[in-house]
Each structure stands twice: as structure tokens, then as C-alpha cells.
Enzyme design. Structure first.
Site, PDB file in Angstrom:
ATOM      1  N   LYS A   1       0.790  -1.156   0.106  1.00  0.00           N
ATOM      2  CA  LYS A   1       0.059   0.100  -0.009  1.00  0.00           C
ATOM      3  C   LYS A   1       0.793   1.399   0.099  1.00  0.00           C
ATOM      4  O   LYS A   1       0.361   2.238  -0.431  1.00  0.00           O
ATOM      5  CB  LYS A   1      -0.705  -0.001   1.285  1.00  0.00           C
TER       6      LYS A   1
ATOM      7  N   ASP B   1     -10.026   3.366   1.956  1.00  0.00           N
ATOM      8  CA  ASP B   1     -10.286   3.014   3.249  1.00  0.00           C
ATOM      9  C   ASP B   1     -10.831   3.941   4.137  1.00  0.00           C
ATOM     10  O   ASP B   1     -12.011   3.569   4.981  1.00  0.00           O
ATOM     11  CB  ASP B   1      -8.873   2.355   4.041  1.00  0.00           C
TER      12      ASP B   1
END
Ligand code: NAP
Length: 273
Positions: A69, A105
Site C-alpha cells: 500500500k 479505506d
């Protein structure tokens, strides 16, 4: 839908990805809307080679998970400003070989919370100072909430609190916590230690809404106690769901079939038990 010469490809890159719940959720959504596309897991240890593959194969959109990520960001053409603040990308969009990185997210967490409470002007307490706490913290600031960060390790906690311009308190002092929303962004309470909880019932009773981002089990001890004390509760599946909903809408430009995606997640989690 049958796979053909025109089928579009989406997927998830990470290492490992075989346990990922995202293929079930996204394939159910694609099928429900009759979109000629599939979503596959791609285990990838070499992130640079994987990104070359996205361009080379014309993969239209990818989820990105641990451990890539952060490292993927330098390999993309553009990165959304909120993802830059968070320091992590979990979504890639491929527009004619131009790769854009985004972070959904935070959108997942805030959208799940917004089902229960208006975040603008709300005070939120985040438990934990890891990657998820970071994404949720920046997301809450985007939505106009104020934050207190509460975690175990002081150096890590204070570092994140400084970036979020918010106060930090130790988990040992959690009995001082007050607010509208309490979010557990630690792994405490996750299987197999399901009788563990990050804070006591006295603490949860100080909040209107309690969200746990742990999704195995779906109803953690924290949520059971919060519910018994009269709080509104949100389980970890909702954040996972809504970060996927945001990805689906970014990739396809269509409203995601939220209930189909939730059902797919519940079914795949039940099979994992
Ligand atoms: P991470 O970066 O490793 O951070 C974990 C945090 O939990 C750290 O702040 C750590 O404390 C704290 N912690 C761990 N064990 C603890 C304990 N026994 N007591 C107190 N604090 C403890 O992990 P992450 O990526 O943020 O993920 C956290 C959890 O969220 C995981 O369970 C993960 O499965 C779940 N998750 C859910 C979703 C969703 O969509 N629902 C998405 C991502 C992650 P220190 O600060 O002291 O190190």
C-alpha cells in the site's frame, strides 16, 4: 456472465491475497449489474513488476493490499491528495495506461459511520495508531470531525496524533475517554482472542456510536458490550464493504449494489468459520 474477448479485468495485488474477501464481493457486484468483467486475486511479491503488468495487460482497476500500500505510490502516475496525506494507496485506476492511486479505506470507514451519525462537528476517539487508524483519522478530519487518539505505544501514538493535530492519550488512561463515536482500529478482540477487548463497558457507555474494524468475529466483545449498554454499533464488515463500494463506483461509474456486496461478504466469512 461468460468470459469473452471483451471481458474487462479487475483484481487485487498483495502478498498474500488468497484469503482476500474482495473477489467474492466485487464479482457478486459485477454479476448483479451484468457487467462484462471479472475480479481476480494476483499474489505479487515484486510490486514494480506487478505495476508494469497492469499497464501491459490493460487491467482496468486494482485493489492494493499488504505489503504494497505504501511502496506502490512511487510507481503510479498520479496519487489522490487524501491518499498522499494518508501515505497509502489501496485502489488503482487505469485510464489508458495512466495509473491513478486512491485510498478508499477512509471512505469505507466514514461512509459506514455516516449511516449512523453526522460526522461534521462530531468528536471521535480512535483506538490504535497503525495503518487503519491513520486512514480513518485523516478521513474523519476530511468530514469535519474532531479526534482524540488513544493507543498503547506512546511514541507511535504521539507521532500519528501530531500529524492529525489531535490529542493523544494512553490506552491505560482510557477511562477518561468521552465523545460521540468510538472506533477500535486495533486488532484486539480478533480471532482467536475473542474475549479480549480494548476498553471496558464503562468507556463504551460514554459514546453514542461504537465501531469495531475487526470483522472476525463479526460481533466482537467490544460491540456486544456497547450494544448491551445502548450504543449504536457498526461491525468491521461495514468498513470493508464500503471501501469496496467506493472502489466499484470509481472503476465502473455505476452505483454499487450494496446489499449484494454485503451478502457476498457475509457468505464468504461464514464459509471461513
Ligand atoms: P497495524 O498497522 O499493525 O496497527 C495495529 C494497531 O493495533 C497498533 O496501533 C497496535 O498498537 C494496536 N494493537 C495491537 N495489539 C494490541 C494490544 N494487544 N493492545 C493494544 N493495542 C494493540 O494494523 P492495521 O492495518 O491498522 O489493522 C488493525 C486491525 O484492523 C486488524 O485487526 C485488521 O484486520 C483490521 N482491519 C480491518 C479493516 C476493515 O475493512 N474492516 C481494514 C484494515 C484492517 P501499537 O500502536 O502499540 O503498536
Amino acid at each position: 456472465m461468460a468470459i469473452s474477448g471483451t471481458t474487462v479485468l479487475y483484481g487485487i495485488i498483495g502478498n498474500p491475497v488468497t484469503h482476500s474477501l474482495s473477489p467474492a464481493m466485487h464479482n457478486a457486484a459485477l454479476a448483479a449489474l451484468g457487467i462484462d468483467a471479472v475480479y481476480l486475486p494476483f499474489p505479487a511479491s515484486d510490486i514494480a513488476a506487478a505495476v508494469t503488468g497492469i499497464r501491459g495487460l490493460g487491467i482496468q482497476g486494482l485493489s492494493v493490499t499488504i505489503p504494497h500500500k505504501e511502496s506502490v505510490m512511487a510507481l503510479l502516475d498520479t496519487v489522490d491528495p487524501v491518499a498522499v496525506k494518508i501515505g497509502a494507496v489501496n485502489t488503482i485506476v487505469n485510464t489508458e495506461k495512466v495509473l491513478t492511486g486512491l485510498n478508499t479505506d477512509w471512505l469505507g470507514a466514514t461512509r459506514a459511520l455516516e449511516e449512523e451519525i453526522d460526522l461534521s462537528g462530531a468528536h471521535a476517539v480512535i483506538l490504535g495508531a497503525g495503518g487503519s487508524a491513520r486512514a480513518i483519522g485523516f478521513g474523519l478530519l476530511e468530514k469535519g470531525a474532531s479526534i482524540t487518539l488513544c493507543s498503547r505505544t506512546e511514541s507511535r501514538g504521539r507521532r500519528l496524533a501530531d500529524e492529525l493535530h489531535c490529542p493523544w492519550i494512553s490506552l491505560e488512561e482510557s477511562d477518561r475517554l468521552r465523545g460521540d463515536v468510538l472506533i477500535n482500529a486495533t486488532s484486539v478482540g480478533m480471532v482467536p482472542q475473542i474475549e479480549n477487548t480494548p476498553v471496558s463497558e464503562e468507556v463504551t457507555s460514554q459514546f453514542q456510536v461504537v465501531m469495531d474494524i475487526v470483522y472476525a468475529p463479526m460481533k466482537t466483545r467490544l460491540l456486544r458490550e456497547a450494544e448491551a449498554g445502548g450504543c449504536k454499533i457498526i461491525n468491521g464488515l461495514e468498513m470493508l464493504l464500503y471501501q469496496g463500494v467506493a472502489q466499484f463506483e470509481i472503476w465502473t461509474g455505476k452505483d454499487a449494489p450494496v446489499s449484494v456486496m454485503r451478502k457476498a461478504l457475509v457468505e464468504v466469512l461464514a464459509r471461513k468459520k
